[in-house]
Design a protein around this motif. Structure first.
Motif, PDB file in Angstrom:
ATOM      1  N   ASP A  47     -41.463-105.210  75.827  1.00 25.50           N
ATOM      2  CA  ASP A  47     -40.403-106.045  74.935  1.00 25.50           C
ATOM      3  C   ASP A  47     -40.255-105.522  73.775  1.00 25.50           C
ATOM      4  N   ALA A  48     -39.203-104.894  73.646  1.00 25.64           N
ATOM      5  CA  ALA A  48     -38.766-104.130  72.475  1.00 25.64           C
ATOM      6  C   ALA A  48     -38.761-104.785  71.266  1.00 25.64           C
ATOM      7  N   ASP A  49     -38.558-106.072  71.222  1.00 25.68           N
ATOM      8  CA  ASP A  49     -38.741-106.871  69.742  1.00 25.68           C
ATOM      9  C   ASP A  49     -39.937-107.086  69.408  1.00 25.68           C
ATOM     10  N   SER A  50     -41.003-107.474  70.312  1.00 22.58           N
ATOM     11  CA  SER A  50     -42.365-107.477  69.883  1.00 22.58           C
ATOM     12  C   SER A  50     -43.377-106.442  70.106  1.00 22.58           C
ATOM     13  N   GLY A  51     -43.063-105.444  71.044  1.00 25.67           N
ATOM     14  CA  GLY A  51     -43.786-104.423  71.236  1.00 25.67           C
ATOM     15  C   GLY A  51     -44.930-105.041  72.207  1.00 25.67           C
ATOM     16  N   ARG A  52     -44.643-106.040  72.799  1.00 30.87           N
ATOM     17  CA  ARG A  52     -45.842-106.674  73.868  1.00 30.87           C
ATOM     18  C   ARG A  52     -45.559-105.852  75.165  1.00 30.87           C
ATOM     19  N   LYS A  70     -38.172 -85.590  72.312  1.00 28.27           N
ATOM     20  CA  LYS A  70     -36.945 -85.444  71.377  1.00 28.27           C
ATOM     21  C   LYS A  70     -36.398 -86.572  70.700  1.00 28.27           C
ATOM     22  N   ILE A  71     -36.918 -87.926  71.291  1.00 29.11           N
ATOM     23  CA  ILE A  71     -36.391 -89.075  70.590  1.00 29.11           C
ATOM     24  C   ILE A  71     -37.122 -89.257  69.316  1.00 29.11           C
ATOM     25  N   MET A  72     -38.231 -88.634  69.165  1.00 30.72           N
ATOM     26  CA  MET A  72     -38.992 -88.845  67.598  1.00 30.72           C
ATOM     27  C   MET A  72     -38.264 -87.685  66.842  1.00 30.72           C
ATOM     28  N   THR A  73     -38.001 -86.400  67.339  1.00 32.69           N
ATOM     29  CA  THR A  73     -37.373 -85.565  66.644  1.00 32.69           C
ATOM     30  C   THR A  73     -35.934 -86.030  66.122  1.00 32.69           C
ATOM     31  N   CYS A  74     -35.222 -86.650  66.847  1.00 31.37           N
ATOM     32  CA  CYS A  74     -33.731 -87.254  66.552  1.00 31.37           C
ATOM     33  C   CYS A  74     -34.079 -88.187  65.679  1.00 31.37           C
ATOM     34  N   ILE A  75     -34.798 -89.274  65.781  1.00 29.35           N
ATOM     35  CA  ILE A  75     -34.942 -90.329  64.628  1.00 29.35           C
ATOM     36  C   ILE A  75     -35.464 -89.845  63.379  1.00 29.35           C
ATOM     37  N   LEU A  76     -36.268 -88.868  63.396  1.00 29.92           N
ATOM     38  CA  LEU A  76     -36.717 -88.250  62.019  1.00 29.92           C
ATOM     39  C   LEU A  76     -35.654 -87.622  61.218  1.00 29.92           C
ATOM     40  N   SER A 186     -38.743 -98.299  71.282  1.00 29.97           N
ATOM     41  CA  SER A 186     -38.462 -99.345  70.646  1.00 29.97           C
ATOM     42  C   SER A 186     -37.899 -99.509  69.191  1.00 29.97           C
ATOM     43  N   TYR A 187     -38.489 -98.439  68.645  1.00 30.16           N
ATOM     44  CA  TYR A 187     -38.112 -98.229  67.015  1.00 30.16           C
ATOM     45  C   TYR A 187     -36.665 -97.479  67.025  1.00 30.16           C
ATOM     46  N   CYS A 188     -36.621 -96.617  67.978  1.00 27.56           N
ATOM     47  CA  CYS A 188     -35.312 -95.922  67.783  1.00 27.56           C
ATOM     48  C   CYS A 188     -33.978 -96.479  67.988  1.00 27.56           C
ATOM     49  N   LYS A 190     -33.351 -99.175  67.443  1.00 26.32           N
ATOM     50  CA  LYS A 190     -32.815-100.109  66.414  1.00 26.32           C
ATOM     51  C   LYS A 190     -31.893 -99.715  65.310  1.00 26.32           C
ATOM     52  N   ASN A 191     -31.677 -98.265  65.697  1.00 19.49           N
ATOM     53  CA  ASN A 191     -30.887 -97.250  64.830  1.00 19.49           C
ATOM     54  C   ASN A 191     -29.419 -97.302  65.400  1.00 19.49           C
ATOM     55  N   ASP A 192     -28.343 -97.542  64.589  1.00 20.58           N
ATOM     56  CA  ASP A 192     -27.119 -97.232  65.336  1.00 20.58           C
ATOM     57  C   ASP A 192     -26.583 -95.824  65.340  1.00 20.58           C
ATOM     58  N   THR A 193     -27.179 -95.125  64.869  1.00 17.36           N
ATOM     59  CA  THR A 193     -26.894 -93.721  64.851  1.00 17.36           C
ATOM     60  C   THR A 193     -27.388 -93.196  66.010  1.00 17.36           C
ATOM     61  N   PHE A 194     -28.597 -93.541  66.442  1.00 16.89           N
ATOM     62  CA  PHE A 194     -29.499 -92.912  67.321  1.00 16.89           C
ATOM     63  C   PHE A 194     -28.701 -93.574  68.704  1.00 16.89           C
ATOM     64  N   LEU A 195     -28.481 -94.792  68.668  1.00 11.00           N
ATOM     65  CA  LEU A 195     -27.706 -95.215  69.726  1.00 11.00           C
ATOM     66  C   LEU A 195     -26.026 -94.770  70.150  1.00 11.00           C
ATOM     67  N   LYS A 196     -25.502 -94.590  69.041  1.00 10.97           N
ATOM     68  CA  LYS A 196     -24.206 -93.731  69.262  1.00 10.97           C
ATOM     69  C   LYS A 196     -24.629 -92.429  69.660  1.00 10.97           C
ATOM     70  N   ILE A 197     -25.240 -91.684  69.401  1.00  8.96           N
ATOM     71  CA  ILE A 197     -25.570 -90.140  69.782  1.00  8.96           C
ATOM     72  C   ILE A 197     -25.968 -90.542  71.516  1.00  8.96           C
ATOM     73  N   THR A 198     -26.863 -91.193  71.658  1.00 10.35           N
ATOM     74  CA  THR A 198     -27.411 -91.199  72.941  1.00 10.35           C
ATOM     75  C   THR A 198     -26.555 -91.888  74.044  1.00 10.35           C
ATOM     76  N   GLN A 199     -25.569 -92.645  73.621  1.00 15.48           N
ATOM     77  CA  GLN A 199     -24.765 -93.117  74.489  1.00 15.48           C
ATOM     78  C   GLN A 199     -23.568 -92.600  74.852  1.00 15.48           C
ATOM     79  N   THR A 200     -23.283 -91.372  73.932  1.00 13.32           N
ATOM     80  CA  THR A 200     -21.985 -90.558  74.183  1.00 13.32           C
ATOM     81  C   THR A 200     -22.033 -89.754  75.384  1.00 13.32           C
ATOM     82  N   LYS A 201     -21.035 -89.735  76.118  1.00 10.45           N
ATOM     83  CA  LYS A 201     -20.937 -89.154  77.421  1.00 10.45           C
ATOM     84  C   LYS A 201     -20.416 -87.721  77.331  1.00 10.45           C
ATOM     85  N   GLN A 202     -19.912 -87.429  76.506  1.00  8.39           N
ATOM     86  CA  GLN A 202     -19.607 -85.919  76.135  1.00  8.39           C
ATOM     87  C   GLN A 202     -19.220 -85.526  74.797  1.00  8.39           C
TER      88      GLN A 202
END
Length: 398
Positions: A47-52, A70-76, A186-188, A190-202
């Motif tokens: 559960d991404a909200d509670s970490g359970r 690389k998800i850690m590299t990206c968010i940092l 779960s932390y990553c 929550k970041n809009d920039t992370f989501l925008k990058i990882t959802q981009t098709k090309q």
């Protein structure tokens, strides 16, 4: 007909070998089996909200995790740098093995473009260039990665490289657990920039010199597999096998799946089968429900309390309440939500309104979901010599 002793011996040895092999395979299967029949050696549905952890299979086993690193590299990089910064390329970065962007020491890039290269194509050279830019060196950036992991509550994670290539140092090998990896994701998300990058098709871009053109395509097949797919990152090395971490959101429910050692060539599709299986399990079994924050609690006596009655024998009782809003929790349809409240047995005046005097712990089944403070609802003054004088006056004069 004369029997051949050698042939008979070989038949017996073959039969014994087959029996032993069957037993070994059966034991191995029992040790690695789980109710969902997952391929992954280690897996988590969180559960991404509670970490359970909603479903786990060897979820705290330390394993290599390849490019899911690389998800850690990206968010940092997102949190520590500016997307419009210019990144120079060292010889070390340019020497990284495939999969790589193919950068050279003559190139410079915008940090933003390298993050797309990192997450869409999983380029190893981009990861090192980002790490050196943000941390000053790969080693310093690895320290940042491990500090961030600890900050997020990851207890069994050790990062050495920013790209997840298999590595060892004096402390151990590069890797994490399925639980820790899901916690990071779960932390990553929550970041809009992370989501925008990882959802981009090309994503197409040039180096800063505008002498070379690049195009990156998203290889996260999960984005097209299920409605509500949010993000994800694949990974593979010889030590790690196929790995994956991904997130899905449906209504109020957000799930994260992490998979480690999910097959080796030629079983590239195992990770997608396991991801779908775990996500569908979460959608089928878990729902968001409202849990009302407990308000009516027993009062707590206050010692040495002064009140306007000027009666030294009067017991002052402090009303208390839970300082928290009604909860929306994710739970299995069969799980019960219980609340355990603990407060101080007595209070010593003076007491200020809002003073924390205990806690209310909300449990889903046997697992604690959240804890809220219990606070005093009123101000209570302490007795003073003047207050005692007023008591005497009230008793003998009035």
């Amino acid at each position: 007909m004369k029997k051949n002793p050698f042939k008979q011996t070989m038949i017996i040895v073959l039969c014994i070998s087959l029996i032993l092999t069957s037993v070994v395979l059966e034991v191995f299967a029992k040790e690695h089996q789980d109710s969902l029949g997952l391929y992954a050696k280690s897996a988590v549905l969180m559960d991404a909200d509670s970490g359970r952890v909603l479903y786990g299979k060897e979820e705290e086993q330390f394993l290599a995790n390849a490019s899911t690193t690389k998800i850690m590299t990206c968010i940092l990089a997102i949190e520590s740098g500016r997307l419009d910064e210019t990144v120079t390329v060292s010889q070390h970065a340019a020497s990284m093995p495939k999969v790589h962007l193919g950068m050279t020491t003559k190139d410079t890039f915008l940090l933003k473009d390298l993050l797309y290269s990192l997450m869409l194509e999983s380029h190893n050279d981009s990861a090192v260039a980002i790490a050196e830019h943000v941390g000053g060196s790969v080693e310093k950036f690895a320290e940042m990665m491990n500090e961030k992991a600890k900050e997020l509550g990851c207890e069994h994670t050790h990062f050495i490289t920013p790209n997840g290539l298999d590595a060892k140092d004096e402390t151990g090998s590069h890797g994490t657990t399925a639980k820790d990896l899901a916690t990071i994701m779960s932390y990553c998300i929550k970041n809009d920039t992370f989501l925008k990058i990882t959802q981009t098709k090309q994503h197409s871009f040039q180096n800063v010199e505008r002498s070379r053109n690049f195009t990156c395509n998203n290889h996260n097949a999960f984005l097209q597999m299920m409605d509500g797919a949010l993000s994800g990152k694949t990974g593979f090395t010889a030590d790690a096998g196929y790995c994956y971490v991904g997130a899905l959101k449906r209504g109020e429910r957000t799930f994260v799946v992490s998979l480690l050692a999910c097959g080796w060539p030629n079983n590239k599709s195992y990770k997608w089968a396991d991801t779908r299986k775990l996500m569908e399990y979460g959608l089928e079994h878990y729902e968001k429900v409202k849990v009302k924050a407990k308000q009516e609690l027993e009062t707590v006596p206050v010692i040495n309390a002064a009140d306007n009655s000027y009666d030294p024998d009067k017991e002052i009782l402090m009303p208390v309440r839970v300082k928290g809003k009604d909860l929306r929790v994710l739970k299995d349809k069969e799980e019960k939500v219980t609340v355990k409240c603990t407060t101080k047995k007595v209070l010593q005046a003076p007491v200020k309104k809002g003073t924390v005097i205990g806690k209310a712990e909300y449990y889903i089944g046997e697992e604690k979901a959240v804890s809220y403070p219990i606070v005093a609802m009123e101000n209570v003054s302490a007795r003073t010599p003047r207050w005692y004088l007023q008591c005497v006056l009230e008793k003998f004069l009035f």
